[in-house]
Design an enzyme around this catalytic site. Structure first.
Site, PDB file in Angstrom:
ATOM      1  N   CYS A  18       0.815  -1.218   0.000  1.00 22.54           N
ATOM      2  CA  CYS A  18       0.000   0.000   0.000  1.00 22.54           C
ATOM      3  C   CYS A  18       0.848   1.267   0.000  1.00 22.54           C
ATOM      4  O   CYS A  18       0.330   2.359  -0.196  1.00 22.54           O
ATOM      5  CB  CYS A  18      -0.927   0.019   1.213  1.00 22.54           C
ATOM      6  N   HIS A  36      -2.652   6.681   4.523  1.00 30.43           N
ATOM      7  CA  HIS A  36      -3.182   5.494   3.848  1.00 30.43           C
ATOM      8  C   HIS A  36      -4.503   5.098   4.505  1.00 30.43           C
ATOM      9  O   HIS A  36      -4.648   5.112   5.721  1.00 30.43           O
ATOM     10  CB  HIS A  36      -2.174   4.341   3.941  1.00 30.43           C
ATOM     11  N   ASN A  67     -10.047  -0.292   1.898  1.00 28.72           N
ATOM     12  CA  ASN A  67      -8.608  -0.141   1.686  1.00 28.72           C
ATOM     13  C   ASN A  67      -8.299  -0.471   0.228  1.00 28.72           C
ATOM     14  O   ASN A  67      -8.341  -1.628  -0.174  1.00 28.72           O
ATOM     15  CB  ASN A  67      -7.864  -1.089   2.631  1.00 28.72           C
TER      16      ASN A  67
HETATM   17  N1  ACO Z   1     -16.647  -9.918  11.209  1.00 27.59           N
HETATM   18  C1  ACO Z   1     -16.906 -10.361  12.450  1.00 27.59           C
HETATM   19  N2  ACO Z   1     -15.936 -10.760  13.289  1.00 27.59           N
HETATM   20  C2  ACO Z   1     -14.664 -10.716  12.828  1.00 27.59           C
HETATM   21  C3  ACO Z   1     -14.341 -10.275  11.553  1.00 27.59           C
HETATM   22  C4  ACO Z   1     -15.394  -9.869  10.701  1.00 27.59           C
HETATM   23  N3  ACO Z   1     -15.194  -9.416   9.453  1.00 27.59           N
HETATM   24  N4  ACO Z   1     -12.993 -10.337  11.383  1.00 27.59           N
HETATM   25  C5  ACO Z   1     -12.496 -10.808  12.526  1.00 27.59           C
HETATM   26  N5  ACO Z   1     -13.500 -11.048  13.402  1.00 27.59           N
HETATM   27  C6  ACO Z   1     -13.434 -11.563  14.760  1.00 27.59           C
HETATM   28  C7  ACO Z   1     -12.157 -12.317  15.045  1.00 27.59           C
HETATM   29  O1  ACO Z   1     -12.278 -13.651  14.603  1.00 27.59           O
HETATM   30  C8  ACO Z   1     -12.075 -12.223  16.542  1.00 27.59           C
HETATM   31  O2  ACO Z   1     -12.914 -13.196  17.102  1.00 27.59           O
HETATM   32  P1  ACO Z   1     -12.451 -13.991  18.422  1.00 27.59           P
HETATM   33  O3  ACO Z   1     -12.283 -12.911  19.482  1.00 27.59           O
HETATM   34  O4  ACO Z   1     -13.575 -14.923  18.650  1.00 27.59           O
HETATM   35  O5  ACO Z   1     -11.130 -14.629  18.059  1.00 27.59           O
HETATM   36  C9  ACO Z   1     -12.707 -10.860  16.860  1.00 27.59           C
HETATM   37  O6  ACO Z   1     -13.418 -10.465  15.669  1.00 27.59           O
HETATM   38  C10 ACO Z   1     -11.681  -9.785  17.176  1.00 27.59           C
HETATM   39  O7  ACO Z   1     -10.640  -9.869  16.242  1.00 27.59           O
HETATM   40  P2  ACO Z   1      -9.459  -8.846  16.222  1.00 27.59           P
HETATM   41  O8  ACO Z   1      -8.458  -9.235  15.157  1.00 27.59           O
HETATM   42  O9  ACO Z   1      -8.943  -8.602  17.601  1.00 27.59           O
HETATM   43  O10 ACO Z   1     -10.238  -7.551  15.772  1.00 27.59           O
HETATM   44  P3  ACO Z   1      -9.683  -6.091  15.648  1.00 27.59           P
HETATM   45  O11 ACO Z   1     -10.458  -5.177  16.480  1.00 27.59           O
HETATM   46  O12 ACO Z   1      -8.179  -6.085  15.760  1.00 27.59           O
HETATM   47  O13 ACO Z   1     -10.025  -5.744  14.139  1.00 27.59           O
HETATM   48  C11 ACO Z   1      -8.994  -5.689  12.007  1.00 27.59           C
HETATM   49  C12 ACO Z   1      -9.547  -6.566  13.091  1.00 27.59           C
HETATM   50  C13 ACO Z   1     -10.084  -4.801  11.475  1.00 27.59           C
HETATM   51  C14 ACO Z   1      -8.476  -6.588  10.867  1.00 27.59           C
HETATM   52  C15 ACO Z   1      -7.836  -4.849  12.578  1.00 27.59           C
HETATM   53  O14 ACO Z   1      -6.919  -5.672  13.253  1.00 27.59           O
HETATM   54  C16 ACO Z   1      -7.101  -4.078  11.518  1.00 27.59           C
HETATM   55  O15 ACO Z   1      -7.617  -3.177  10.926  1.00 27.59           O
HETATM   56  N6  ACO Z   1      -5.817  -4.384  11.279  1.00 27.59           N
HETATM   57  C17 ACO Z   1      -5.038  -3.709  10.309  1.00 27.59           C
HETATM   58  C18 ACO Z   1      -5.380  -4.222   8.951  1.00 27.59           C
HETATM   59  C19 ACO Z   1      -4.753  -3.418   7.859  1.00 27.59           C
HETATM   60  O16 ACO Z   1      -4.596  -2.230   7.971  1.00 27.59           O
HETATM   61  N7  ACO Z   1      -4.401  -4.092   6.757  1.00 27.59           N
HETATM   62  C20 ACO Z   1      -3.937  -3.502   5.583  1.00 27.59           C
HETATM   63  C21 ACO Z   1      -2.575  -2.888   5.670  1.00 27.59           C
HETATM   64  S1  ACO Z   1      -2.125  -2.068   4.242  1.00 27.59           S
HETATM   65  C22 ACO Z   1      -1.684  -3.090   2.933  1.00 27.59           C
HETATM   66  O17 ACO Z   1      -0.538  -3.179   2.531  1.00 27.59           O
HETATM   67  C23 ACO Z   1      -2.683  -3.906   2.232  1.00 27.59           C
END
Ligand code: ACO
Length: 331
Positions: free
Chosen positions: A119, A252, A282
């Site tokens: 990204c 980003h 994203n």
């Molecule tokens: N819907 C419902 N529940 C979900 C989903 C979903 N889409 N995705 C994950 N969960 C669940 C998980 O399984 C977990 O369940 P559990 O507690 O029973 O294990 C629970 O939600 C909490 O999961 P977390 O990973 O702790 O959730 P978090 O609040 O951290 O949010 C997220 C997850 C949105 C992915 C976050 O970690 C994030 O944004 N991370 C950065 C991602 C990012 O920026 N990626 C791109 C980078 S740039 C590039 O180069 C592409």
């Protein structure tokens, strides 16, 4: 690496963008995986994203963006010396999407290549384009940032499926009399590479079962919140610019919580932040140029304004640039 842009002034003289027509809502994704509009909105700030038609490749999205950027700069394809396409989802591994675009734009004397920096790709490509123009190697560089991430998403993995969307933007870089680019800070940490990767996509492993994005969301979240702030602060210090002087902040667009964190830590007033993650998700390399285009449309991108852009993503990579905007934009 970090440096002031000390050479010939270089600026952005044209800007264009394109997203696919198809809007995919959170509710629609909830029909495929165990998720909900409420969860996605609360954890990411994403309401909907655009997804390309199966017949649309990256070059199809990027082409109209390039044409608009060239038209705004008042130049034709044949006058372009270099095309750089920042992407992790090129039309194919080769020929490069840059070469495909150069051909379709009539840029017959241009060099053309793709750049892979996740990204952060668009910011890396801006730095390269800047260097080419500032050194006199090229007079006009077309920089594209775009991705069709929907092609490499696992429709059974709710943790990645809900985050990404498709889109592309393009800018023209040329020498200018005024200030333009002020500095760059770019970095990479390959040790964190497996936090966000596409393992089955190259010479290490080319495999059907590993052809989708894999991500450790919590690790990427920690990295993103730290690096967006650090990269911007380092660049501002290098350029001896106060955050109070930044008129537009374009981070980003990965997750609204990451953007909110960075904005708060940096001390940027919310009306100076450009947001599109709610509408586009994203869009990877497309996220910053699409946000620039949004700021042009809403009238915030004006000559004299100081614009801070910071990308971060797979690699892990990051990059910031500071530019004094020089081009008059039609709202
Ligand atoms: N819907 C419902 N529940 C979900 C989903 C979903 N889409 N995705 C994950 N969960 C669940 C998980 O399984 C977990 O369940 P559990 O507690 O029973 O294990 C629970 O939600 C909490 O999961 P977390 O990973 O702790 O959730 P978090 O609040 O951290 O949010 C997220 C997850 C949105 C992915 C976050 O970690 C994030 O944004 N991370 C950065 C991602 C990012 O920026 N990626 C791109 C980078 S740039 C590039 O180069 C592409």
């Amino acid at each position: 690496m970090i440096a002031n842009a000390a050479g010939t002034p270089v600026s952005i003289t044209g800007l264009g963008c394109k997203v696919p027509d198809r809007i995919v809502t959170n509710d629609e994704l909830a029909k495929h995986v165990d998720t909900s509009d409420e969860w996605i909105l609360e954890r990411t700030g994403i309401r909907e994203r655009r997804m390309a038609d199966p017949s649309e490749a990256l070059s199809d999205l990027a082409l109209p963006a390039c044409r608009d950027a060239l038209a705004q700069a008042g130049i034709e394809g044949k006058e372009v010396d270099l095309v750089i396409v920042a992407t992790v989802t090129p039309d194919m591994m080769f020929p490069s999407t840059a070469a495909v675009l150069a051909d379709r734009l009539g840029a017959t004397t241009a060099a053309a290549y793709d750049l892979s920096a996740g990204c952060t790709g668009f910011v890396y490509a801006l730095a390269q384009g800047y260097g080419m123009v500032a050194s006199g190697v090229a007079a006009r560089v077309l920089v594209v940032g775009g991705d069709v991430l929907s092609r490499i998403l696992d429709w059974e993995d709710r943790s990645t499926l809900v985050l990404f969307g498709d889109g592309a933007g393009a800018v023209v870089l040329e020498a200018t009399q005024e200030e333009g680019f002020i500095g760059f800070e770019l970095g990479a940490d390959g040790a964190g590479g497996e936090s966000l990767w596409l393992p089955g996509s190259g010479s290490r492993l080319f495999d059907e079962s590993a052809k989708y994005v894999k991500m450790n969301g919590r690790e990427v979240f920690k990295f993103a919140t730290r690096i967006l702030v650090q990269s911007a602060e380092d660049l501002l210090a290098k350029c001896e610019v106060s955050i109070d002087d930044v008129d537009l902040y374009i981070p980003h667009q990965a997750n609204m919580r990451i953007i909110d964190h960075a904005t708060r830590k940096l001390g940027v007033p919310s009306d100076r932040v450009v947001i599109n993650v709610d509408r586009y998700g994203n869009t990877s390399s497309g996220s910053i140029p699409l946000a620039l285009a949004d700021a042009a449309v809403d009238g915030r991108l004006q000559p004299g304004r100081l614009v801070l852009m910071t990308g971060m993503g797979a690699g892990l990579t990051w990059g910031s640039t500071l530019i004094r905007w020089t081009k008059e934009m039609a709202a």
